[in-house]
Design a protein around this motif. Sequence first.
Motif, PDB file in Angstrom:
ATOM      1  N   SER B 467      18.888  -4.364  15.269  1.00  0.00           N
ATOM      2  CA  SER B 467      19.186  -3.009  15.764  1.00  0.00           C
ATOM      3  C   SER B 467      18.189  -2.180  15.124  1.00  0.00           C
ATOM      4  N   THR B 468      17.942  -2.340  13.765  1.00  0.00           N
ATOM      5  CA  THR B 468      17.219  -1.436  12.979  1.00  0.00           C
ATOM      6  C   THR B 468      15.745  -2.110  13.117  1.00  0.00           C
ATOM      7  N   LEU B 469      15.497  -2.819  13.827  1.00  0.00           N
ATOM      8  CA  LEU B 469      14.166  -3.449  14.115  1.00  0.00           C
ATOM      9  C   LEU B 469      12.779  -2.614  14.104  1.00  0.00           C
ATOM     10  N   SER B 470      12.877  -1.508  14.672  1.00  0.00           N
ATOM     11  CA  SER B 470      11.953  -0.523  14.918  1.00  0.00           C
ATOM     12  C   SER B 470      11.513  -0.049  13.458  1.00  0.00           C
ATOM     13  N   VAL B 471      12.597   0.241  12.716  1.00  0.00           N
ATOM     14  CA  VAL B 471      12.033   0.830  11.126  1.00  0.00           C
ATOM     15  C   VAL B 471      11.833  -0.453  10.364  1.00  0.00           C
ATOM     16  N   THR B 472      12.414  -1.494  10.395  1.00  0.00           N
ATOM     17  CA  THR B 472      11.964  -2.631   9.516  1.00  0.00           C
ATOM     18  C   THR B 472      10.473  -3.038   9.852  1.00  0.00           C
ATOM     19  N   LEU B 473      10.380  -3.297  11.262  1.00  0.00           N
ATOM     20  CA  LEU B 473       8.836  -3.557  11.674  1.00  0.00           C
ATOM     21  C   LEU B 473       7.670  -2.158  11.165  1.00  0.00           C
ATOM     22  N   THR B 474       8.233  -1.148  11.285  1.00  0.00           N
ATOM     23  CA  THR B 474       7.326  -0.020  10.832  1.00  0.00           C
ATOM     24  C   THR B 474       7.056  -0.114   9.306  1.00  0.00           C
ATOM     25  N   VAL B 475       8.160  -0.357   8.352  1.00  0.00           N
ATOM     26  CA  VAL B 475       7.984  -0.566   6.961  1.00  0.00           C
ATOM     27  C   VAL B 475       7.228  -1.867   6.770  1.00  0.00           C
ATOM     28  N   ASP B 476       7.157  -2.771   7.477  1.00  0.00           N
ATOM     29  CA  ASP B 476       6.640  -4.122   7.235  1.00  0.00           C
ATOM     30  C   ASP B 476       5.171  -3.914   7.686  1.00  0.00           C
ATOM     31  N   ALA B 477       4.785  -3.242   8.819  1.00  0.00           N
ATOM     32  CA  ALA B 477       3.454  -3.110   9.123  1.00  0.00           C
ATOM     33  C   ALA B 477       2.725  -2.088   8.358  1.00  0.00           C
ATOM     34  N   TYR B 478       3.625  -1.301   7.603  1.00  0.00           N
ATOM     35  CA  TYR B 478       2.819  -0.226   6.764  1.00  0.00           C
ATOM     36  C   TYR B 478       2.361  -0.853   5.528  1.00  0.00           C
ATOM     37  N   GLY B 479       2.594  -2.174   5.038  1.00  0.00           N
ATOM     38  CA  GLY B 479       2.365  -2.749   4.049  1.00  0.00           C
ATOM     39  C   GLY B 479       1.075  -3.254   4.089  1.00  0.00           C
ATOM     40  N   PRO B 480       0.600  -4.015   5.125  1.00  0.00           N
ATOM     41  CA  PRO B 480      -0.765  -4.325   5.474  1.00  0.00           C
ATOM     42  C   PRO B 480      -1.936  -3.472   5.603  1.00  0.00           C
ATOM     43  N   ILE B 481      -1.169  -2.243   6.293  1.00  0.00           N
ATOM     44  CA  ILE B 481      -2.263  -1.214   6.389  1.00  0.00           C
ATOM     45  C   ILE B 481      -2.517  -0.507   5.094  1.00  0.00           C
ATOM     46  N   SER B 482      -1.680  -0.329   4.176  1.00  0.00           N
ATOM     47  CA  SER B 482      -1.944  -0.119   2.918  1.00  0.00           C
ATOM     48  C   SER B 482      -2.853  -0.874   2.110  1.00  0.00           C
ATOM     49  N   ASP B 483      -2.395  -2.241   2.244  1.00  0.00           N
ATOM     50  CA  ASP B 483      -3.339  -3.192   1.456  1.00  0.00           C
ATOM     51  C   ASP B 483      -4.857  -3.121   2.043  1.00  0.00           C
ATOM     52  N   ASN B 484      -4.995  -2.966   3.281  1.00  0.00           N
ATOM     53  CA  ASN B 484      -6.395  -2.981   3.973  1.00  0.00           C
ATOM     54  C   ASN B 484      -7.093  -1.387   3.526  1.00  0.00           C
ATOM     55  N   ALA B 485      -6.224  -0.418   3.340  1.00  0.00           N
ATOM     56  CA  ALA B 485      -6.936   0.765   2.964  1.00  0.00           C
ATOM     57  C   ALA B 485      -7.224   0.636   1.552  1.00  0.00           C
ATOM     58  N   GLY B 486      -6.520  -0.077   0.788  1.00  0.00           N
ATOM     59  CA  GLY B 486      -7.253  -0.373  -0.464  1.00  0.00           C
ATOM     60  C   GLY B 486      -8.586  -1.075  -0.755  1.00  0.00           C
ATOM     61  N   GLY B 487      -8.452  -2.125   0.276  1.00  0.00           N
ATOM     62  CA  GLY B 487      -9.750  -2.815   0.334  1.00  0.00           C
ATOM     63  C   GLY B 487     -10.924  -1.994   0.620  1.00  0.00           C
ATOM     64  N   ILE B 488     -10.699  -1.163   1.752  1.00  0.00           N
ATOM     65  CA  ILE B 488     -11.718  -0.432   2.087  1.00  0.00           C
ATOM     66  C   ILE B 488     -12.077   0.716   1.314  1.00  0.00           C
ATOM     67  N   ALA B 489     -11.192   1.270   0.330  1.00  0.00           N
ATOM     68  CA  ALA B 489     -11.366   2.130  -0.876  1.00  0.00           C
ATOM     69  C   ALA B 489     -12.415   1.176  -1.574  1.00  0.00           C
ATOM     70  N   GLU B 490     -11.958   0.134  -2.189  1.00  0.00           N
ATOM     71  CA  GLU B 490     -12.689  -0.629  -3.022  1.00  0.00           C
ATOM     72  C   GLU B 490     -14.073  -0.903  -2.670  1.00  0.00           C
ATOM     73  N   MET B 491     -14.428  -1.337  -1.256  1.00  0.00           N
ATOM     74  CA  MET B 491     -15.652  -1.765  -0.995  1.00  0.00           C
ATOM     75  C   MET B 491     -16.420  -0.465  -0.396  1.00  0.00           C
ATOM     76  N   ALA B 492     -15.816   0.546  -0.140  1.00  0.00           N
ATOM     77  CA  ALA B 492     -16.808   1.779   0.012  1.00  0.00           C
ATOM     78  C   ALA B 492     -17.021   2.608  -1.259  1.00  0.00           C
ATOM     79  N   GLU B 493     -16.464   2.165  -2.341  1.00  0.00           N
ATOM     80  CA  GLU B 493     -16.683   2.937  -3.703  1.00  0.00           C
ATOM     81  C   GLU B 493     -16.252   4.356  -3.433  1.00  0.00           C
ATOM     82  N   VAL B 494     -14.829   4.436  -3.299  1.00  0.00           N
ATOM     83  CA  VAL B 494     -14.488   5.965  -3.017  1.00  0.00           C
ATOM     84  C   VAL B 494     -14.321   6.379  -4.396  1.00  0.00           C
ATOM     85  N   GLY B 495     -13.836   5.430  -5.190  1.00  0.00           N
ATOM     86  CA  GLY B 495     -13.306   5.846  -6.622  1.00  0.00           C
ATOM     87  C   GLY B 495     -12.283   5.468  -7.334  1.00  0.00           C
ATOM     88  N   GLU B 496     -12.112   5.835  -8.505  1.00  0.00           N
ATOM     89  CA  GLU B 496     -10.637   5.222  -9.122  1.00  0.00           C
ATOM     90  C   GLU B 496      -9.419   6.084  -8.412  1.00  0.00           C
TER      91      GLU B 496
END
Lengths: 740, 740
Positions: B467-496
Amino acid sequence: LLIIVPPAIGIIWAVYEIIAMRMIKLDGHPGRDDIVSVEGTQDKAKILRTMVEISNHIAEGATSFLVEQYKWLSLYIVLFAILIGFVVSWPATVAFVLGSVTSGACGFIGMKTAVMSNVRTCHECWGSLTKGFETALRGGSVMGLALVSLGIECLYVTMLITLAWLGSASSAPSNDKEITKMEYIFASIAGYGLGGSSIALFARVAGGIYTKAADVGADLSGKNEYGMNEDDPRNPACIADNVGDNVGDIAGMGADLFGSFAEATCAAFLLLANACNPYDKSYASDVVYKDIMAGQLMFPLLISSVGVVAGLISILITRFAFPVKTLPQIERTLKILLLISTVIMTPVVIGLALGSYPEEFTIYDDEAQVHRYQVTWWKASVAVLMGLWGGLIIGVITEYYTSHSYRPVREIAETQRVSAATGIIFGLSLGYFSNAVPVIITAACALISHKFCGMYGVSLAALGMLSTLSVTLTVDAYGPISDNAGGIAEMAEVGEATREKTDALDAAGNTTAAIGKGFAIGSAALVSIALFGAFCVRAGIESLNLLDPWAFTGLLIGALMPYIFSGMTMRSVGIAAQDMVTECMRQFPGIISGAEKPDYTRCVSIATRASIKEMVAPGALVILTPVILGMALGKNCTAGILLGALSSGIQMAISMSNTGGAWDNAKKYIEANGLPGHGKGSAAHKNAVTGDTVGDPLKDTSGPALNILIKLSAIVSVMFASVLKSSTFSTSVGGPSWAK
Amino acid sequence: LLIIVPPAIGIIWAVYEIIAMRMIKLDGHPGRDDIVSVEGTQDKAKILRTMVEISNHIAEGATSFLVEQYKWLSLYIVLFAILIGFVVSWPATVAFVLGSVTSGACGFIGMKTAVMSNVRTCHECWGSLTKGFETALRGGSVMGLALVSLGIECLYVTMLITLAWLGSASSAPSNDKEITKMEYIFASIAGYGLGGSSIALFARVAGGIYTKAADVGADLSGKNEYGMNEDDPRNPACIADNVGDNVGDIAGMGADLFGSFAEATCAAFLLLANACNPYDKSYASDVVYKDIMAGQLMFPLLISSVGVVAGLISILITRFAFPVKTLPQIERTLKILLLISTVIMTPVVIGLALGSYPEEFTIYDDEAQVHRYQVTWWKASVAVLMGLWGGLIIGVITEYYTSHSYRPVREIAETQRVSAATGIIFGLSLGYFSNAVPVIITAACALISHKFCGMYGVSLAALGMLSTLSVTLTVDAYGPISDNAGGIAEMAEVGEATREKTDALDAAGNTTAAIGKGFAIGSAALVSIALFGAFCVRAGIESLNLLDPWAFTGLLIGALMPYIFSGMTMRSVGIAAQDMVTECMRQFPGIISGAEKPDYTRCVSIATRASIKEMVAPGALVILTPVILGMALGKNCTAGILLGALSSGIQMAISMSNTGGAWDNAKKYIEANGLPGHGKGSAAHKNAVTGDTVGDPLKDTSGPALNILIKLSAIVSVMFASVLKSSTFSTSVGGPSWAK
């Protein structure tokens, strides 16, 4: 007539034992004439002295471990025996103690022979490969035959007492007192199995932790950090490593298979006795009850007895018809030995069945005698033969997955060129896959033998698989003896030529050890199924409905048990190995600089202490879980636990053993230059050593101990079945009375 | 009144979706004013261009994978739909196609949102952590809410059609034609779940193989051989790695949990429908049959519908009451979010139960209606709440075993100072241990909810957990989005500075991902139990006697299935990763020398090809085994298979996920200087990387796919239950007719 077979076997065994032991002893053999000295320079007598000295170190370490272990186990036996006496019955206590003592004695005999044979094997390899091989095999056979023969004699005596007791009930018992007596007999038979199996568990767990703590510790400190060879005498953990082979792989495994054998026979007895249940009205008073019992009861013991003789004949045949002259012949000869014993047993089993079961008789799967099966000689034969040949096939498949002659192990070695991680990923995957055939064969054995003879058929299949036990044990014990011989050769610096021979003996032993493990797991699974049947008979469960939530809960908890157990044992190995590494690293600077001699004793005592301390928790888990949860949640929960532990434990046991074996042999493949350009010392080899180290506790601690977990949880439930059935719970519904 | 809730939810969701998507889109945001340029030297616009470019690469890779995958899956859907049409019924076919399409759409929506949110998250992190966190969470919530809402709407429509059909049977059906109609309805409901779940399996397996082949390949080539950082733009596999996060962790997991949700609701419907079975004489003709169905049927859907609103409210509460200002607050906020949603749901569930079940009603566990349960509002509430809070506890325990804030993971890191092998031994041991609490909680949920409401209670517990699936999924999907954001930051050389923020977002996501996995497995187990119950109802199994050898054989084979499945998927990852390494190593010399640009497309297509090819065999294994063996060995064998797969699969799934998670975080712990003197680049770190690499396929490929295995094998059996029951076998005895 057939009743005299078991004592006759005992005599044959005793004679063989005396001759073989005499042949193995090294004392009074100060180096034979055909033994050449190493590279012509070193003193033959000096090397011989070193050999004997090292072997004494190993023997002392092994003895002190067993003495220490048995000290603690006697405490367990006394306490548990008293518990059984009060809760179940005093005859059961006697049987329990007898079983425990036999099991302990088997381990001790095996260990003693092994530490005698290893130095002799090394000595013979110095001269000729043929004689070295024969000595190692002879050492193994002493252990193999001793164990099976001792088991047969004890069970025979138990059976005779049972029959004498039944003497007063010459016709079907008719009053309450007689029925109580039946209960006593049931419990006593189970007590023998329980004693054998619980000692086996402790021996397996403690031995397994001991051997792998020493092995992993020695590898991590000496090999990884200082680039030493295996068995370098400067490594203080190397004596402990060799002791470990004897206490883990010999004493532990001996106790394990002794347990399987005792329990399979017990399960057969229990299920047969149920067929002659006093409630059954088909036994008219003119049929002498005792005679029926005797005739039917003998069959399981006869299979095993004749198996001993067949094993002896097979060993003699191989010795003369297939002598080992060159290195590749070693593995071939060992495999032929296993095959011959199976072939010999086939007609013998059919003959015995014809003799024992000339007429059809009825057997039941439940106390209420609803599920009935008509057993005939051919149905009984099919059940036994299913087990006999099923065991061989499981062995062959295990070899395919763990020998580096085939694709799976070579593939692992290939991936180890890339990284240690891919090697581990492929190894785990291999282990998972390797379950398929053994599980399907076990299921087929159970299904078909059950179809013909009910649960009794399953116990016959287990006995069939175990009928070649004397040979399997011989081959199994041969391995650690050769391994030790190699260690002694290395430490006594006998030279390259000898080491090469002992290495070849050892390598062949690795492959056959894998076969032996597959066989041990398969037979344990069949034994557990039969014991599960015996439990249901004794607890009055006619139908185990898994739609009943209590049974279902049991199933989940049971499936969990092997995981918790493996978690405990793996962790224990890890912790003990780290202690060992710390100790070695403390000693190394002094040893390397030459200022100090390696202190073997400290390493031995670290391993001893850790293994004995760590055997308590896993043992308690296995023995207490089914009984306590059965008390709290009902007998159907216990039945569920047994099924869960069985179905999940067998898978884990097989995959762990095979994964570990495959990693070990992938390393050996790389060392034997299987990957050109990536030999010993290369990155690929280092990755392979990582795999091998991870595999050590999987294949020698957790994996094989899981066999005992599934058997022991079943037999302890059988033992306390009457308590679970009668005291707190109704017999008709599964749940606990408090939840009604 | 309550009947209008689901459509209302649909409208709320649609409005939220439109607003959120608008807020996430980066187009037209050419860099906000508060964003500072990196170290004052680089051009803001140029970095922004690179970011968009990289994100487009990822989006293209993900889309091309999904398109390719859906192409092959449509073939499967068409073929299987035709099979269902001929063997079962055509309405079932329609439901199956609808379920498949919904599942696919959910995956697609999730992926699209994720590849939009990742670059936006990176962009916001450049400026403020608070906004970055909010963007990532908003992206996750779009996916979470979309999935649950879509599922509810579809099931609502299916239910309305069902009711309309039943309209003609306004009183209890009395003739054969009506009974056939009931059969149709049963099958249709199961069809929807089957469609959702089978797409989920393929998505999970293919996505899991894709993401880990890329990840392992990138690590082994770039990190190990050239000492590159994670997401180094010179590594040709890094785009594939980022694509993998989207297709595996987002699309795969979305489809997985959608499947759980659909199946739990289906199981509840099926068991409820059985209670209103036309055979039941208690429904007098004056009771309007349709009305009873409507009132009772609504409850499961209402729980989920209100869960969506509760999820939305929780997200808003956390957004305003617990804003993220500093790095340590991230994890705290995510955990509070999970807790709040559980707390909110508790009174709501009780209220709904009071509204839906004002009067006691009867429900049955078998078609013959022998096992009856009186359901009241408070019993239904207890069942739902057991699941709701059980899920939270499982999550907390999972966190304990996988977060490096606690002892278990730190212990692994400690042992990695010694060697990679001990790290792996301790990690495996941790995984085995970590089963205990989740399995016991699952068993307790099943036991208690079954005690109160029979199998229907178990399906309610599953729905409660979900029943709390919408929240669990939100949090689950949050992870890969952040992971990807980190990847993009690294590749675009946005800085430390930016990278540090995205790393913190990612680390918190790792912990919550582990919680999500525990939750996914627990709910899958409950769903499977409920489906097992539904299967037994549909197949007319009143009592599954495990003393029946056919059922027992099924149990062993079922317990084997997860092993074969894991063996296949692990191997696939290993092979694909090696191909990836080979391709990277071919490209590296040119890239390092600067002569060539990394060819991302080739790596993407290697991962795509491998994963789609390798998803076929495991999928076929899961879908065909229970049906084909059921045909050959009887329906009791199928029931045994389901139990075996469930009891052994849940253990493997939990231990694999936790072992992998623990290794991942042990590595992160070492990287964060948890072991002073053994930081990044040390031997301990290298050992930790080995552990992490082994753990990758365990935690992201095999482990989570096992959830789907146990659910899918159950629902496919439910689908074909009528065939297994009626065509070849007698209804009273379990064995196949040929063996009679």
